[in-house]
Design an enzyme around this catalytic site. Structure first.
Site, PDB file in Angstrom:
ATOM      1  CD  GLU A 129      30.868  44.451  14.370  1.00  0.00           C
ATOM      2  OE1 GLU A 129      32.097  44.333  14.226  1.00  0.00           O
ATOM      3  OE2 GLU A 129      30.285  45.535  14.265  1.00  0.00           O
ATOM      4  CE  LYS A 205      39.282  37.214  10.858  1.00  0.00           C
ATOM      5  NZ  LYS A 205      40.163  36.592  11.876  1.00  0.00           N
TER       6      LYS A 205
END
EC number: 1.1.1.3
Lengths: 436, 436
Positions: A129, A205
């Site tokens: 995460e 990302k």
């Protein structure tokens, strides 16, 4: 029940944040997790500093192998960064049957497929995460919150450094170089800011989000990566006049032909919520066929926001640590045996709209030449702005917003425009997305 | 692996959305969940309509008991609404060892404690993402994404009907009654809109969020509930002039003395992202000690956005259905044996800032009288606005924004102000939050 034992690889900004938050909120966290979560071992190059940061309460070693091989450790948290030693240690931890939490986006974007396969074979969890947009639980939202949806696209401000720079450029009308220096002084940009300002960090990302959104393997090498170093203050001003803001967006979209995977400066309507995300903040917009548009906003980096994500992963693993490995939540949202081979589209195949800034000699007929070239390429114009040349100047800017067309089509038209005798230098092209 | 079998109780807007999305995206969902998820039975009063909606593919019955007692059913989805029959059937389903998914906020806000206790005893899961802010996975974010944090406060626009009305009132300068009629015509407000406009719906949702944020039992009866029916167009205009927007917020905050739990119209700075959430959209801001402020935005209601949440719960349960019941994610984020008994504060104890609109005779000395009363109550003034009386009028409005004070303190001051001979009628009081 006895505590879950955690070993840290590396204790810099995120590592010390993780240690501090786990200590400060240990009761609250145990009430949620059902048992304590305890860092019992840290590997660091600077062992004296690591001992100081952990207040002498934790075993400190100078070799990550000692952590991943320690039989007492349940979860290894990798915070080394890079994809060399980190990859090696993560694979060793998995081979030793340990769950892994990492904040390392480069590692996951480049070696995720290998790592998840190894983890599945050993029945351990790998959670990350913290690798995307720190304080925003976007991985969890995509992997678990939006599982009903066919995801159509994801668009995010996922690099705080560049968003800070763009906010300052717009706010103060300053040029890129000036603001970069200020950002470095304030700690929003690193001494070597290349990965941020060239879009590489955002592309890492985005690669991870695309994989989770569409059920495809991570494919960082297929991403189109473009940073903000060539943006001029004038482009920001012109965009503003036309009702748009310029943001560095990571965009991934599923189309009939394949998946778009691209990071570049983008004009977006100023009225969109995401256009109003300022400073070093991050935000991600997801469009799903059932849920419509959703936006998640928060701090994308920093010691404790990133630690918040690391610890959320630790709690997840703790809650499910003794569960049947067949029933873990899959790392990439889709079951590994159900990944799709949908191709990632080359940038030339992407269809979008464009902002063009064309520097021209202030002569009759220039505009006619430019518009004819665009018309011949079946590119239609959505809006136009032409400045009067400044006092005593012979040149001026023509700004055009186009309707949607294929990237290779606009590239061909731009080449023709640049070959006009009345056009000065190169045409500036910035992509434009309505995000609707 | 064989499909998970789902039985629906009720098939109205959300039920048919759930059926349609599960059918349309069945492949995508199975790739995520690891196995198929199939609605095999529906209980509905109007069985002919239910058969039509499910295209004759599902067994339709007219008694919910047949669903909760059917040995083939793994998960019962309760979409009846209300807290009478729904409670009975949910408890029966749990007693029969079935997992439960519900979109019923009243049921959870009022009977959650009983339901979760029963579920824990039987080792089944009860999930209710759809009960709060439909398309926003806010339950998951609070329960799993932010587990590292001591949550400080949560503030949300969690009722689309009232946000639509407030947006329209501001946008068009119209009064509440006029906009309500328009909202009803457009389907944004129900024929009997009481639960929405009086804040009850928002209070149900807030009660659930407070429980998950702070680890306290659900306590709907302790919530302070105030709707938007008394708001005047002029208040919205005055707020705008002072740099604020008025939103119906649900706010829950942990203070040293206890937990605030309140729904009421609130002035918030126009520059905040949440102040720019318009129309029927929902948004929730969470402040955690590690993560800072985070915002989640999306559709709060509607057939498919709510179905998206129901199905996310179905996938969660499917992924973990065979896992050791001891290791489920706790329904209320905290383990049931670790709930806190922190008291919910009565509204009189809440500390916040205020907007006051005072209707006064246009005479010398009125302002002095009002400010003296406030000063005597140690309430300091942050900003003031006084309108010239309209042509031919003898009265005017004084608008004041106060600094923070306790609710009972401002109430006492308002009583004194209202007793002044020069003050006409009642003082309008709206709470103000900086949300920083």
């Amino acid at each position: 029940m006895k505590s879950i034992k955690v070993g840290l690889l590396g204790i810099g900004t995120v590592g010390s944040g993780t240690f501090n938050v786990l200590q400060r909120n240990q009761q609250e966290i145990a009430r949620r997790a059902g048992r304590g979560i305890e860092i019992t071992m840290v590997a660091a190059r600077n062992t004296a500093r690591a001992t100081e940061l952990t207040q002498g309460q934790v075993k400190v070693v100078n070799d990550g192998n000692l952590v991943v091989n320690d039989p007492e450790i349940d979860i290894v948290v990798e915070l080394i960064g890079g994809d060399d030693i980190a990859r090696d240690l993560v694979l060793k931890a998995i081979a030793n049957g340990k769950h892994v939490v990492t904040a390392n986006k480069a590692l996951i974007a480049k070696h995720g497929n290998e790592i998840f396969k190894a983890a599945q074979e050993k029945g351990v969890m790998v959670a990350f995460e913290a690798a995307v947009a720190g304080g925003i639980p976007i991985i969890k939202a995509l992997r678990e919150g939006l599982t009903a949806n066919r995801i159509q696209w994801v668009a995010g401000i996922i690099n705080g450094t560049t968003n800070f720079i763009l906010s300052e450029m717009r706010d103060k009308g300053l040029d890129f170089d000036v603001v970069l220096k200020e950002a470095q002084r304030l700690g929003y940009a690193e001494a070597d800011p290349t990965f941020d300002i060239e879009g590489v960090d955002a592309a890492h990302k985005l690669t991870i989000m695309a994989s989770i959104a569409f059920g495809i393997p991570v494919q960082f090498d297929k991403a189109h990566v473009e940073g903000i170093t060539k943006l001029q203050a004038s482009d920001i001003t012109y965009a503003e006049k036309l009702g748009y803001r310029i943001k560095l967006l990571g965009i991934t979209r599923q189309t009939a032909k394949g998946i778009e995977l691209r990071v570049h400066p983008t004009l977006i309507p100023a009225s969109r919520l995401i256009a109003n995300v300022e400073g070093a903040m991050n935000a991600v917009v997801v469009r799903g066929d059932a849920v419509g548009e959703a936006l998640y906003y928060g701090k994308g980096a920093g010691s404790e926001p990133t630690a918040s994500a690391v610890i959320a992963d630790l709690v997840d693993i703790t809650r499910l640590a003794t569960a049947d490995p067949e029933h873990h939540v899959p790392s990439l949202a889709f079951q590994l045996n159900a990944m799709a081979d949908t191709p990632v589209l080359p940038m030339s195949e992407v269809v979008t709209s464009y902002y063009l800034r064309i520097r021209v000699a202030d002569q009759a007929g220039v505009l006619a030449d430019v518009t004819r070239i665009l018309a011949d390429s079946t590119i239609s114009i959505d809006a136009m702005l032409q400045k009067e040349p400044a006092e005593g100047e012979q040149q001026t800017d023509i700004i055009m917003l186009t309707h949607q067309t294929q990237e290779k089509n606009i590239e061909a038209a731009i080449a023709k425009i640049e070959s006009l005798a009345t056009v000065v230098g190169q045409v500036t092209k910035i992509r434009l997305e309505e995000l609707s």
